[in-house]
Design a protein around this motif. Structure first.
Motif, PDB file in Angstrom:
ATOM      1  N   PRO A 236      13.086  12.426 -20.532  1.00  0.00           N
ATOM      2  CA  PRO A 236      11.802  12.626 -21.068  1.00  0.00           C
ATOM      3  C   PRO A 236      10.590  12.288 -20.650  1.00  0.00           C
ATOM      4  CG  PRO A 236      14.090  12.000 -22.933  1.00  0.00           C
ATOM      5  CD  PRO A 236      14.251  11.958 -21.394  1.00  0.00           C
ATOM      6  N   GLN A 237      10.483  11.272 -20.745  1.00  0.00           N
ATOM      7  CA  GLN A 237       8.829  10.113 -20.739  1.00  0.00           C
ATOM      8  C   GLN A 237       8.703  11.070 -19.458  1.00  0.00           C
ATOM      9  OE1 GLN A 237      10.457   6.576 -22.684  1.00  0.00           O
ATOM     10  NE2 GLN A 237       8.767   6.600 -23.808  1.00  0.00           N
ATOM     11  N   ALA A 238       9.712  10.408 -18.954  1.00  0.00           N
ATOM     12  CA  ALA A 238       9.065  10.637 -16.885  1.00  0.00           C
ATOM     13  C   ALA A 238       9.396  11.892 -16.753  1.00  0.00           C
ATOM     14  CB  ALA A 238      10.485  10.066 -16.484  1.00  0.00           C
ATOM     15  N   ARG A 239      10.359  12.708 -16.920  1.00  0.00           N
ATOM     16  CA  ARG A 239       9.763  14.270 -17.116  1.00  0.00           C
ATOM     17  C   ARG A 239       8.083  14.580 -17.597  1.00  0.00           C
ATOM     18  NH1 ARG A 239      13.757  18.907 -18.721  1.00  0.00           N
ATOM     19  NH2 ARG A 239      13.185  17.557 -21.016  1.00  0.00           N
ATOM     20  N   SER A 240       8.337  14.046 -18.349  1.00  0.00           N
ATOM     21  CA  SER A 240       6.683  14.895 -19.019  1.00  0.00           C
ATOM     22  C   SER A 240       5.553  14.222 -17.913  1.00  0.00           C
ATOM     23  CB  SER A 240       6.231  14.284 -20.611  1.00  0.00           C
ATOM     24  OG  SER A 240       6.580  12.333 -20.172  1.00  0.00           O
ATOM     25  N   ILE A 241       5.450  13.268 -17.284  1.00  0.00           N
ATOM     26  CA  ILE A 241       4.082  13.143 -16.518  1.00  0.00           C
ATOM     27  C   ILE A 241       4.734  13.498 -15.617  1.00  0.00           C
ATOM     28  CG2 ILE A 241       4.111  10.995 -17.775  1.00  0.00           C
ATOM     29  CD1 ILE A 241       4.980   9.441 -15.667  1.00  0.00           C
ATOM     30  N   GLY A 242       5.396  14.017 -14.963  1.00  0.00           N
ATOM     31  CA  GLY A 242       6.359  14.244 -13.547  1.00  0.00           C
ATOM     32  C   GLY A 242       7.020  13.327 -12.296  1.00  0.00           C
ATOM     33  N   LEU A 243       6.545  12.420 -12.927  1.00  0.00           N
ATOM     34  CA  LEU A 243       7.918  11.472 -11.969  1.00  0.00           C
ATOM     35  C   LEU A 243       8.722  12.234 -11.692  1.00  0.00           C
ATOM     36  CD1 LEU A 243       7.844   8.431 -10.497  1.00  0.00           C
ATOM     37  CD2 LEU A 243       8.707   7.850 -13.259  1.00  0.00           C
TER      38      LEU A 243
ATOM     39  N   THR B  42       0.852  -1.119   0.318  1.00  0.00           N
ATOM     40  CA  THR B  42      -0.080   0.256  -0.214  1.00  0.00           C
ATOM     41  C   THR B  42       1.314   1.798  -0.181  1.00  0.00           C
ATOM     42  OG1 THR B  42      -1.768  -1.256   0.822  1.00  0.00           O
ATOM     43  CG2 THR B  42      -1.798   1.228   1.457  1.00  0.00           C
ATOM     44  N   SER B  43       1.802   1.414   0.457  1.00  0.00           N
ATOM     45  CA  SER B  43       2.556   2.536   1.023  1.00  0.00           C
ATOM     46  C   SER B  43       3.725   2.800  -0.551  1.00  0.00           C
ATOM     47  CB  SER B  43       4.064   1.957   1.808  1.00  0.00           C
ATOM     48  OG  SER B  43       4.549   1.299   1.383  1.00  0.00           O
ATOM     49  N   ALA B  44       3.624   2.114  -1.190  1.00  0.00           N
ATOM     50  CA  ALA B  44       3.995   2.021  -2.793  1.00  0.00           C
ATOM     51  C   ALA B  44       3.448   2.554  -3.497  1.00  0.00           C
ATOM     52  CB  ALA B  44       4.808   0.918  -3.473  1.00  0.00           C
ATOM     53  N   LEU B  45       1.889   2.044  -3.545  1.00  0.00           N
ATOM     54  CA  LEU B  45       1.025   2.848  -4.976  1.00  0.00           C
ATOM     55  C   LEU B  45       0.443   4.470  -3.890  1.00  0.00           C
ATOM     56  CD1 LEU B  45      -1.499  -0.029  -4.925  1.00  0.00           C
ATOM     57  CD2 LEU B  45       0.214   1.149  -6.377  1.00  0.00           C
TER      58      LEU B  45
ATOM     59  N   ALA C  82       3.028  11.065  -5.477  1.00  0.00           N
ATOM     60  CA  ALA C  82       4.224  11.851  -7.158  1.00  0.00           C
ATOM     61  C   ALA C  82       3.565  12.317  -8.221  1.00  0.00           C
ATOM     62  CB  ALA C  82       5.681  10.442  -6.969  1.00  0.00           C
ATOM     63  N   VAL C  83       3.059  11.444  -8.400  1.00  0.00           N
ATOM     64  CA  VAL C  83       2.485  11.736  -9.944  1.00  0.00           C
ATOM     65  C   VAL C  83       1.123  11.888 -10.314  1.00  0.00           C
ATOM     66  CG1 VAL C  83       4.793  10.391 -11.200  1.00  0.00           C
ATOM     67  CG2 VAL C  83       2.223   9.500 -11.331  1.00  0.00           C
ATOM     68  N   GLY C  84      -0.031  11.471  -9.597  1.00  0.00           N
ATOM     69  CA  GLY C  84      -1.536  11.415  -9.985  1.00  0.00           C
ATOM     70  C   GLY C  84      -2.218  10.454 -10.722  1.00  0.00           C
ATOM     71  N   PRO C  85      -2.731  10.610 -11.182  1.00  0.00           N
ATOM     72  CA  PRO C  85      -3.566   9.696 -11.568  1.00  0.00           C
ATOM     73  C   PRO C  85      -2.909   8.809 -12.415  1.00  0.00           C
ATOM     74  CG  PRO C  85      -4.634  12.327 -12.065  1.00  0.00           C
ATOM     75  CD  PRO C  85      -3.634  12.559 -11.813  1.00  0.00           C
ATOM     76  N   VAL C  86      -1.766   9.730 -13.247  1.00  0.00           N
ATOM     77  CA  VAL C  86      -0.897   8.789 -14.609  1.00  0.00           C
ATOM     78  C   VAL C  86      -0.705   8.021 -13.473  1.00  0.00           C
ATOM     79  CG1 VAL C  86      -0.602  10.741 -15.707  1.00  0.00           C
ATOM     80  CG2 VAL C  86       0.830  10.089 -13.729  1.00  0.00           C
ATOM     81  N   ALA C  87      -1.126   7.921 -12.047  1.00  0.00           N
ATOM     82  CA  ALA C  87       0.139   7.194 -11.520  1.00  0.00           C
ATOM     83  C   ALA C  87      -0.755   5.311 -12.168  1.00  0.00           C
ATOM     84  CB  ALA C  87      -0.321   6.201 -10.048  1.00  0.00           C
TER      85      ALA C  87
END
Length: 248
Positions: free
Chosen positions: A160-167, A133-136, A142-147
């Motif tokens: 670059p892909q990770a930055r585009s979603i805020g990761l 649960t803690s991981a999820l 950290a990233v909101g709905p894109v989780a």
């Protein structure tokens, strides 16, 4: 296992455990202890060695240790994630390379993430194991709905892909990574410690509430990690990796 140094008023914690900083019980306990022993208000940078931040759980140790090991390992894994997430002071991830599965969650538990190379993402479902649960909830924070996209596709992203979603927040060349991360930590440390800690807690409270409300889920997670089907899935995953490496 850990190298700890002071750099320009910031504590740098460097993972140095095997080739890829795979998360086993020993490394988890060392990280958690360091998080508790270092002054909680002190700015901190968490980084790895060579081209790996952390490649995630040491699956071979999971197979070799069986249920008794898993029963120790999973609580220690959540404890490490929360020890990073819970620190009142600034924590910056300097992802020097691959940050996969548990390595990705550790980076997500930090307040800000800088990355130079490699891939980052959540590979658990491709292995055949569920998330504590803690991981999820740390990933959701950290990233909101894109989780859900990260979890359910098990995709690995380049910087670059990770930055585009805020990761991740910033991309740096490898040679500039640590200086950049230390600089970000210094800037956050200029905020009065009490104000920083209070504001961080406000932002994190929804995640903390969800973790507390779903604590019983971790018993189901433990049961799945310990099952014969999961052990077989992990064994198959490791076998496929070895065959892929041999074919190169």
């Amino acid at each position: 296992m850990l190298d700890i140094e002071e750099r320009s008023g910031v504590t740098v914690v460097r993972l140095r455990h095997g080739k890829v900083n795979a998360l086993d019980l020993d490394l988890l306990q060392a990280i958690t202890a360091a998080m508790h022993e270092i002054d909680e208000e002190r700015a901190l940078v968490l980084t790895g060695t060579d081209t790996a931040f952390s490649a995630g759980v040491d699956l071979r140790r999971i197979l070799d240790g069986g249920t008794a090991y898993v029963e120790q390992f999973l609580p220690a894994l959540s404890e490490t994630f929360l020890a990073i997430f819970d620190r009142p002071g600034p924590v910056v991830a300097a992802a020097n390379g691959h940050a996969i599965a548990g390595g990705c969650v550790m980076a997500a538990a930090c307040d800000l993430r800088v990355m130079s190379q490699g891939t980052i993402g959540l590979a658990e479902l491709s292995v055949g194991v569920p998330f504590p649960t803690s991981a999820l909830e740390i990933i959701r924070h950290a990233v909101g709905p894109v989780a859900s996209q990260l979890v359910l596709t098990a995709a690995l992203l380049d910087p670059p892909q990770a930055r585009s979603i805020g990761l991740i927040d910033h991309i740096e060349l490898p040679a500039a990574l640590l200086d950049s991360a230390v600089g970000h930590a210094q800037r956050m440390a200029r905020i009065p410690a009490e104000v920083f800690a209070f504001s961080k807690r406000q932002l994190q409270q929804p995640a903390r509430d969800r973790i507390a409300a779903r604590s019983e889920d971790d018993q189901a997670v433990l049961a799945m990690w310990s099952s014969t089907d999961t052990q077989q899935a992990i064994s198959g995953y490791l076998g496929a990796l070895e065959r892929s490496r041999s074919a190169r």
